[in-house]
Design a protein around this motif. Structure first.
Motif, PDB file in Angstrom:
ATOM      1  N   ALA A 194       0.846  -1.196   0.000  1.00 46.04           N
ATOM      2  CA  ALA A 194       0.000   0.000   0.000  1.00 46.04           C
ATOM      3  C   ALA A 194       0.882   1.247   0.000  1.00 46.04           C
ATOM      4  O   ALA A 194       2.020   1.218   0.484  1.00 46.04           O
ATOM      5  CB  ALA A 194      -0.910   0.009   1.218  1.00 46.04           C
ATOM      6  N   SER A 195       0.372   2.293  -0.540  1.00 47.00           N
ATOM      7  CA  SER A 195       1.131   3.554  -0.550  1.00 47.00           C
ATOM      8  C   SER A 195       0.934   4.303   0.760  1.00 47.00           C
ATOM      9  O   SER A 195       1.765   5.110   1.152  1.00 47.00           O
ATOM     10  CB  SER A 195       0.664   4.434  -1.709  1.00 47.00           C
ATOM     11  N   GLU A 196      -0.136   4.030   1.438  1.00 45.82           N
ATOM     12  CA  GLU A 196      -0.382   4.712   2.713  1.00 45.82           C
ATOM     13  C   GLU A 196      -1.266   3.802   3.556  1.00 45.82           C
ATOM     14  O   GLU A 196      -2.190   3.154   3.027  1.00 45.82           O
ATOM     15  CB  GLU A 196      -1.072   6.055   2.488  1.00 45.82           C
ATOM     16  N   MET A 197      -0.972   3.752   4.822  1.00 41.50           N
ATOM     17  CA  MET A 197      -1.799   2.951   5.742  1.00 41.50           C
ATOM     18  C   MET A 197      -1.956   3.748   7.023  1.00 41.50           C
ATOM     19  O   MET A 197      -0.979   4.232   7.582  1.00 41.50           O
ATOM     20  CB  MET A 197      -1.171   1.579   5.982  1.00 41.50           C
ATOM     21  N   THR A 198      -3.223   3.831   7.465  1.00 37.07           N
ATOM     22  CA  THR A 198      -3.519   4.661   8.638  1.00 37.07           C
ATOM     23  C   THR A 198      -4.503   3.902   9.522  1.00 37.07           C
ATOM     24  O   THR A 198      -5.443   3.266   9.003  1.00 37.07           O
ATOM     25  CB  THR A 198      -4.135   6.005   8.232  1.00 37.07           C
ATOM     26  N   LEU A 199      -4.260   3.989  10.839  1.00 44.41           N
ATOM     27  CA  LEU A 199      -5.174   3.373  11.813  1.00 44.41           C
ATOM     28  C   LEU A 199      -5.925   4.490  12.527  1.00 44.41           C
ATOM     29  O   LEU A 199      -5.321   5.419  13.071  1.00 44.41           O
ATOM     30  CB  LEU A 199      -4.375   2.515  12.809  1.00 44.41           C
ATOM     31  N   SER A 243       1.353   5.372   8.184  1.00 46.54           N
ATOM     32  CA  SER A 243       2.608   5.130   7.477  1.00 46.54           C
ATOM     33  C   SER A 243       2.380   5.407   6.003  1.00 46.54           C
ATOM     34  O   SER A 243       1.344   5.044   5.435  1.00 46.54           O
ATOM     35  CB  SER A 243       3.060   3.667   7.676  1.00 46.54           C
ATOM     36  N   SER A 244       3.350   6.081   5.398  1.00 43.50           N
ATOM     37  CA  SER A 244       3.207   6.437   3.991  1.00 43.50           C
ATOM     38  C   SER A 244       4.478   6.074   3.259  1.00 43.50           C
ATOM     39  O   SER A 244       5.565   6.102   3.843  1.00 43.50           O
ATOM     40  CB  SER A 244       2.917   7.933   3.841  1.00 43.50           C
ATOM     41  N   ILE A 245       4.275   5.734   2.000  1.00 44.47           N
ATOM     42  CA  ILE A 245       5.447   5.393   1.186  1.00 44.47           C
ATOM     43  C   ILE A 245       6.301   6.636   0.955  1.00 44.47           C
ATOM     44  O   ILE A 245       7.476   6.584   0.720  1.00 44.47           O
ATOM     45  CB  ILE A 245       4.991   4.763  -0.141  1.00 44.47           C
ATOM     46  N   ASN A 246       5.634   7.763   1.060  1.00 45.41           N
ATOM     47  CA  ASN A 246       6.333   9.045   0.912  1.00 45.41           C
ATOM     48  C   ASN A 246       6.532   9.633   2.295  1.00 45.41           C
ATOM     49  O   ASN A 246       5.566  10.068   2.934  1.00 45.41           O
ATOM     50  CB  ASN A 246       5.493   9.986   0.046  1.00 45.41           C
ATOM     51  N   ALA A 291      -6.292   1.675   4.140  1.00 44.72           N
ATOM     52  CA  ALA A 291      -5.123   1.408   3.289  1.00 44.72           C
ATOM     53  C   ALA A 291      -5.397   1.976   1.898  1.00 44.72           C
ATOM     54  O   ALA A 291      -6.494   1.792   1.344  1.00 44.72           O
ATOM     55  CB  ALA A 291      -4.874  -0.083   3.202  1.00 44.72           C
ATOM     56  N   LEU A 292      -4.414   2.664   1.369  1.00 43.04           N
ATOM     57  CA  LEU A 292      -4.536   3.228   0.013  1.00 43.04           C
ATOM     58  C   LEU A 292      -3.581   2.468  -0.885  1.00 43.04           C
ATOM     59  O   LEU A 292      -2.366   2.474  -0.655  1.00 43.04           O
ATOM     60  CB  LEU A 292      -4.184   4.720   0.012  1.00 43.04           C
ATOM     61  N   TYR A 293      -4.222   1.799  -1.876  1.00 44.12           N
ATOM     62  CA  TYR A 293      -3.392   1.014  -2.804  1.00 44.12           C
ATOM     63  C   TYR A 293      -3.377   1.735  -4.167  1.00 44.12           C
ATOM     64  O   TYR A 293      -4.456   2.031  -4.709  1.00 44.12           O
ATOM     65  CB  TYR A 293      -3.980  -0.392  -2.989  1.00 44.12           C
ATOM     66  N   PRO A 294      -2.215   1.977  -4.679  1.00 42.00           N
ATOM     67  CA  PRO A 294      -2.183   2.630  -5.988  1.00 42.00           C
ATOM     68  C   PRO A 294      -2.573   1.649  -7.084  1.00 42.00           C
ATOM     69  O   PRO A 294      -2.234   0.476  -7.005  1.00 42.00           O
ATOM     70  CB  PRO A 294      -0.727   3.065  -6.116  1.00 42.00           C
ATOM     71  N   VAL A 295      -3.318   2.182  -8.024  1.00 47.06           N
ATOM     72  CA  VAL A 295      -3.662   1.386  -9.206  1.00 47.06           C
ATOM     73  C   VAL A 295      -2.485   1.514 -10.168  1.00 47.06           C
ATOM     74  O   VAL A 295      -2.010   2.632 -10.415  1.00 47.06           O
ATOM     75  CB  VAL A 295      -4.958   1.901  -9.866  1.00 47.06           C
ATOM     76  N   GLU A 315      -4.631  10.142 -11.457  1.00 44.70           N
ATOM     77  CA  GLU A 315      -4.208   8.997 -10.648  1.00 44.70           C
ATOM     78  C   GLU A 315      -5.404   8.393  -9.917  1.00 44.70           C
ATOM     79  O   GLU A 315      -6.300   9.124  -9.474  1.00 44.70           O
ATOM     80  CB  GLU A 315      -3.160   9.433  -9.621  1.00 44.70           C
ATOM     81  N   LEU A 316      -5.368   7.069  -9.798  1.00 45.77           N
ATOM     82  CA  LEU A 316      -6.426   6.361  -9.093  1.00 45.77           C
ATOM     83  C   LEU A 316      -5.843   5.604  -7.886  1.00 45.77           C
ATOM     84  O   LEU A 316      -4.725   5.081  -7.972  1.00 45.77           O
ATOM     85  CB  LEU A 316      -7.098   5.340 -10.008  1.00 45.77           C
ATOM     86  N   MET A 317      -6.576   5.617  -6.865  1.00 44.62           N
ATOM     87  CA  MET A 317      -6.189   4.881  -5.660  1.00 44.62           C
ATOM     88  C   MET A 317      -7.368   4.008  -5.227  1.00 44.62           C
ATOM     89  O   MET A 317      -8.522   4.404  -5.386  1.00 44.62           O
ATOM     90  CB  MET A 317      -5.872   5.857  -4.514  1.00 44.62           C
ATOM     91  N   VAL A 318      -7.055   2.869  -4.637  1.00 41.75           N
ATOM     92  CA  VAL A 318      -8.113   2.046  -4.048  1.00 41.75           C
ATOM     93  C   VAL A 318      -8.077   2.317  -2.544  1.00 41.75           C
ATOM     94  O   VAL A 318      -7.082   2.058  -1.870  1.00 41.75           O
ATOM     95  CB  VAL A 318      -7.887   0.546  -4.320  1.00 41.75           C
ATOM     96  N   ARG A 319      -9.153   2.934  -2.092  1.00 38.35           N
ATOM     97  CA  ARG A 319      -9.238   3.234  -0.658  1.00 38.35           C
ATOM     98  C   ARG A 319     -10.007   2.084   0.024  1.00 38.35           C
ATOM     99  O   ARG A 319     -11.164   1.844  -0.327  1.00 38.35           O
ATOM    100  CB  ARG A 319      -9.953   4.555  -0.443  1.00 38.35           C
ATOM    101  N   VAL A 320      -9.354   1.443   0.954  1.00 39.36           N
ATOM    102  CA  VAL A 320      -9.989   0.344   1.699  1.00 39.36           C
ATOM    103  C   VAL A 320      -9.967   0.705   3.187  1.00 39.36           C
ATOM    104  O   VAL A 320      -8.933   1.090   3.721  1.00 39.36           O
ATOM    105  CB  VAL A 320      -9.245  -0.996   1.489  1.00 39.36           C
ATOM    106  N   ILE A 321     -11.097   0.608   3.808  1.00 36.61           N
ATOM    107  CA  ILE A 321     -11.177   0.848   5.252  1.00 36.61           C
ATOM    108  C   ILE A 321     -11.933  -0.346   5.862  1.00 36.61           C
ATOM    109  O   ILE A 321     -13.056  -0.658   5.438  1.00 36.61           O
ATOM    110  CB  ILE A 321     -11.908   2.156   5.577  1.00 36.61           C
ATOM    111  N   VAL A 322     -11.297  -0.989   6.787  1.00 35.95           N
ATOM    112  CA  VAL A 322     -11.917  -2.152   7.441  1.00 35.95           C
ATOM    113  C   VAL A 322     -11.873  -1.968   8.963  1.00 35.95           C
ATOM    114  O   VAL A 322     -11.106  -1.152   9.481  1.00 35.95           O
ATOM    115  CB  VAL A 322     -11.201  -3.468   7.059  1.00 35.95           C
ATOM    116  N   THR A 323     -12.695  -2.724   9.650  1.00 31.11           N
ATOM    117  CA  THR A 323     -12.775  -2.619  11.117  1.00 31.11           C
ATOM    118  C   THR A 323     -11.749  -3.576  11.751  1.00 31.11           C
ATOM    119  O   THR A 323     -11.624  -4.741  11.331  1.00 31.11           O
ATOM    120  CB  THR A 323     -14.181  -2.980  11.598  1.00 31.11           C
ATOM    121  N   VAL A 324     -11.034  -3.030  12.687  1.00 30.14           N
ATOM    122  CA  VAL A 324     -10.068  -3.845  13.441  1.00 30.14           C
ATOM    123  C   VAL A 324     -10.747  -4.216  14.765  1.00 30.14           C
ATOM    124  O   VAL A 324     -11.134  -3.321  15.535  1.00 30.14           O
ATOM    125  CB  VAL A 324      -8.757  -3.077  13.709  1.00 30.14           C
ATOM    126  N   LYS A 325     -10.915  -5.508  14.990  1.00 29.76           N
ATOM    127  CA  LYS A 325     -11.687  -5.948  16.138  1.00 29.76           C
ATOM    128  C   LYS A 325     -10.777  -6.102  17.348  1.00 29.76           C
ATOM    129  O   LYS A 325     -10.116  -7.125  17.544  1.00 29.76           O
ATOM    130  CB  LYS A 325     -12.372  -7.284  15.837  1.00 29.76           C
TER     131      LYS A 325
END
Lengths: 718, 194
Positions: free
Chosen positions: A173-178, A189-192, A244-248, A225-235
């Motif tokens: 992922a290019s960026e991940m945030t909790l 955390s970011s790739i940049n 999580a942002l995944y670059p296309v 630019e396109l990104m896939v934004r995924v947000i899930v629940t952490v139990k």
């Protein structure tokens, strides 16, 4: 022609305007292209061309209205212009409309041919494929992220940041945030490394997340630019969310973008299909309208220029028809019409010259005619001209003086018709008419008749007129009143007789008388009584007859000698009063005198005039005997613009026989038993020597009547 | 809040000309679909003044259909502050424009709003959300306090202008005469709160 330069039918400025219109249409056509820089000016060009069309429409409308008005007023050249404009419009409009119709057909069919169901379906499928591909990729990233949450569930708070970093690197992922349940950032955390603040979900995402427990979507980050934004629940004990942002991959993003661009473009074109048709149709219609209007307008100008010489020619012809030959039409062009105008001008100049010459000749002829008329009018001889059927054509003034009839008022009538109005002229007029009809050559005849002024004698001379072909076209009769001339000849002859008598007879009479008296004296005493008585008787007879002859010769002498001895101004009414006073005591005779108004003055010898009155009154007294009436009237008359003093002397005696009327004023013509017959001859001679006239009033049926006219004394003679 | 609506004629000469030509078609004059400035407020913050405005966009069916078929639409949000003068022309102290572009993305089934002035792009899954993002301007900085004389009278103008000149060429002639394409608002006036 001096110059053969051909000028165009339209002027330079019209050509420039026409060029501008074409340029504007070309610019609008260029602006129709989407890629053209002129497309931004499309609206202004459309407006400009629309306004140009309106202006041209107004110009053409004004020209049509003007042409209709000119045609209604039947102005020169208007009908020709109408025909030419109509022909031009029909010739221009018909092919233009046909081309326009088929162009519209091709245009609409061409646009429709761009679109079909297969392409539509293919593009939709391509888009769906792209969406499916991306969707699969997003689902995969969702599943991947869900698996990562298991690791975070066991992670302690102190290690969560490091775990996030590891998981980001592990997942690609290019960026991940909790996030905490409230949305607070726990770790990121970011790739940049330069990205301090992570990409935050908006309210809609949070709403969806809280409802579904997870969120996945493709998100455009920048322009392409396109990104896939995924947000899930952490139990964990406390609910947390992992984004999580995944670059296309760029290649996939480009392909998807390309498919989307093609789809959207096709979709847009399909949507704009009708607008495109309308827009192209509008542009085509505008081009056609402007072209036609401009062509018609230029046609108006051109045709007006072409027909201008024709208009001038028509105007010139109308002016010539009205008699204005001084036309000099402007030569507007050196072409065939210009040559026609020049020829017209030349023709007009020639006609004007010929007209002037004709007018001059006419004036000369008129002068000659007036001169001849003046001569004819002043001729003492009457002149009457006749046409081929002997109707009067002209008559001069002398004809009136002779006939006392305005002959020229009877133009178009024959002399016979004139007789019906003037019966007293029947004899001479019928004679002349007869001679006119009978004579084929020049004829001359003396015609005597009893006119209103007494006996008149005319010397007529007729000449038939022939045309060059020998046809009889009329005749002219010249006649003169020779009454006075013949009378003068007679008077001269009688005067000569009188002088000879005086000379040849009176001279021997005295010796005869003396010889007879001498015989009486010598022989009376020597003869027997009877013889002496006879001698005495014979001698007395001789002496008496000699005395009578002397008296007769004296009368002749009196007749022969001039009477106007001492001319003075005579007041006729006083003179008549004096003469009548001598006869006033005559018993049984009644005198009626009318002396008129004012003094009636003449110029003459009073002794002679007195003798005239005495002779006439004596004749009247002798005619009426012891009882009767003598009427004397005196008044002024006007004849041929000359004033006359007219004396009318009437008696109620036996009158004068008709056979003697014509010769009553000749010597030795008398109705009395005694008398020499010289009384009235002397009267007439005296009157004529005073410029007067005497005639018998034939209209009077009772007794005899004499009318005497003396020229009135004018102011210069006073 | 009291709003003053001005009835000044449109400055678009083109529209006026075509309006005259096609007056019979333009009887509605777009009142039904024109945008509306629903809120306008001036705020004095520290040493500067800011404007906040709310706009309601009413998209006609034709505009929505065009947007759905990929036609981008543009609005210009005009801000103007003038010093009022009784005898002379007003003095314009501020004349700013925020240009918005909205376009439908078929691939993502989203509406993308781009602020052309600052380049900010935002995507929305619904049209109403996209329009909502364009409808609010909050604390837009305008003038410094030093530029304002408390003795004078100042007027704020706000207007939303739909830009028909950037529509695809075939749509433009129709857009000039069709009231469904009159999506602009009139000028809204508001006295500057000092």
């Amino acid at each position: 022609m001096a110059s053969e330069k051909i000028t165009p039918p339209v002027n330079f400025y019209v050509l420039i305007l026409f060029g501008l219109i074409l340029l504007s249409l070309q610019l609008m056509s260029s602006a129709m292209q989407e890629s053209s820089q002129l497309s931004a000016m499309y609206s202004w060009l459309l407006l400009f061309n629309a306004l140009g069309s309106v202006v041209l429409l107004i110009l053409v409308g004004a020209n049509i209205v003007s042409l209709i008005q000119h045609t209604k007023r039947r102005e020169a050249g208007s009908r020709l212009t109408t025909r030419m404009v109509s022909l031009f419009v029909v010739l221009a409009l018909a092919p233009a409309v046909i081309v326009f119709y088929f162009s519209m057909q091709f245009l609409h069919q061409g646009i429709d041919s761009w679109f079909n169901v297969e392409i539509d379906r293919a593009l939709e499928d391509a888009l769906e494929l792209s969406q499916a591909s991306l969707d699969q990729r997003t689902r995969w990233h969702l599943k991947q992220t869900q698996q990562l949450t298991g690791k975070l569930e066991e992670s302690s708070d102190s290690m969560v940041a490091a775990d996030i970093e590891n998981l980001r690197e592990l997942s690609g992922a290019s960026e991940m945030t909790l996030f905490s349940h409230q949305g607070r950032i726990i770790a990121s955390s970011s790739i940049n490394p330069g990205d301090i603040l992570p990409s935050l979900p908006d309210e809609h995402i949070w709403l969806q997340l809280r409802q579904n427990g997870e969120y996945v979507a493709l998100t455009p980050i920048h322009e392409e630019e396109l990104m896939v934004r995924v947000i899930v629940t952490v139990k964990t004990t406390e609910t947390k969310y992992l984004q999580a942002l995944y670059p296309v991959p760029v290649r996939i993003a480009d392909l998807a973008d390309s498919v989307e661009f093609a789809f959207v473009r096709y979709q847009e074109m399909n949507y704009l299909r009708n607008s495109l048709k309308l827009s192209f149709s509008l542009a085509l219609s505008l081009v056609l309208l402007m072209s036609l209007l401009a062509a018609i307008w230029v046609a108006f100008i051109s045709i007006r220029n072409i027909t201008a010489p024709v208009k001038e020619l028509v105007k010139g012809t109308k002016a010539v028809a009205l008699g204005y030959y001084d036309q000099d039409l402007p030569v507007l062009a050196q072409d065939d019409l210009g040559f026609l105008v020049e020829s017209f001008n030349d023709m007009m100049h020639r006609i004007a010259r010929a007209r002037d010459e004709t007018r001059q000749a006419g004036v000369e002829v008129e002068n000659q005619r007036a001169y001849l008329e003046t001569i004819l009018a002043n001729l003492t001889a009457g002149v009457i001209s006749f046409d081929a059927i002997y109707k009067i054509r002209t008559a001069n003034q002398a004809a009136y003086r002779i006939f006392h009839v305005h002959v020229n008022q009877f133009v178009g009538q024959t002399l016979i018709e004139l007789v019906q109005s003037y019966a007293e002229l029947a004899e001479p007029l019928k004679s002349i008419q007869r001679l006119l009809e009978q004579a084929d050559d020049i004829w001359q005849q003396r015609i005597a008749f009893l006119g209103p002024n007494g006996r008149q004698e005319l010397l007529c001379r007729g000449t038939p007129l022939f045309s060059q072909e020998g046809l009889r076209v009329g005749a002219v009769v010249v006649f003169d009143d020779v009454t006075d001339l013949i009378q003068a000849q007679k008077n001269a002859a009688w005067g000569e007789v009188a002088r000879r008598l005086a000379h040849e007879i009176k001279n021997p009479l005295t010796p005869i008388q003396l010889s007879a008296e001498r015989l009486q004296h010598k022989l009376a005493d020597k003869l027997e009584l009877a013889d002496a008585v006879m001698l005495q008787k014979s001698t007395r007879t001789i002496v008496q007859q000699v005395e009578a002859m002397k008296e007769m010769v004296d009368d002749f002498s009196e007749y022969a000698k001039p009477s106007k001895k001492q001319a003075v101004v005579i007041d006729l009414d006083l003179l008549i009063q004096e003469v009548l006073a001598l006869y006033a005591l005559k018993s049984g005779v009644r005198f009626i005198a009318d002396y008129g108004i004012g003094s009636q003055l003449i110029h003459g010898d009073p002794v002679s005039i007195r003798q005239v009155l005495h002779n006439l009154i004596k004749n009247a007294l002798e005619a009426i005997g012891s009882n009767g009436l003598i009427d004397i009237s005196l008044h002024r008359v006007q004849k041929n613009n000359t004033d006359f003093i007219e004396i009318g002397l009437y008696d109620d005696g036996p009158g004068i026989k008709e056979d003697q009327i014509e010769r009553i004023f000749e010597p030795y013509v008398t109705t009395k038993v005694k008398g020499t017959g010289l009384g009235l001859a002397i009267v007439k001679k005296i009157i004529e020597e005073h410029g007067g006239a005497i005639w018998i009033d034939t209209a009077r049926k009772v007794g005899a009547g004499f009318i005497i006219q003396f020229p009135a004394c004018n102011a210069e003679q006073l | 809040m009291r709003l003053l609506k001005s009835n000044k004629p449109s400055y678009c000469l083109l529209f006026v000309a075509l309006f005259l030509l096609c007056s019979s078609l333009n009887t509605g004059y777009g009142a039904e679909f024109s945008a509306e400035v629903s809120q306008l407020e001036s705020v004095h913050q520290g040493d500067s003044y800011a404007l906040s405005a709310g706009v309601i966009y009413h998209l006609s069916d034709k505009a929505k259909r065009a947007l759905q078929n990929g036609v981008p639409l543009f609005w210009d949000l005009h801000f103007k502050i003038q010093q009022h003068r009784d005898l002379f022309w007003n003095i314009t102290l501020l004349d700013d424009v925020i240009r918005y572009r909205i376009q439908y993305h078929a691939l993502l089934n989203m509406y993308r709003v781009r602020n052309e002035t600052n380049g900010e792009i935002t995507s929305f899954s619904t049209l109403s959300a996209a329009l909502e993002s364009m409808s609010t301007v909050t604390y837009y900085p305008t003038l410094k306090s030093a530029d304002i004389n408390p003795q004078n009278h100042y007027i704020c103008y706000v207007k939303v202008d739909f830009d028909r000149d950037v529509l695809p060429l075939p749509l433009r002639p129709i857009a000039y005469v069709d009231p469904q394409w009159y999506l602009s608002s009139d000028w809204t006036l508001w006295p500057l709160k000092k």
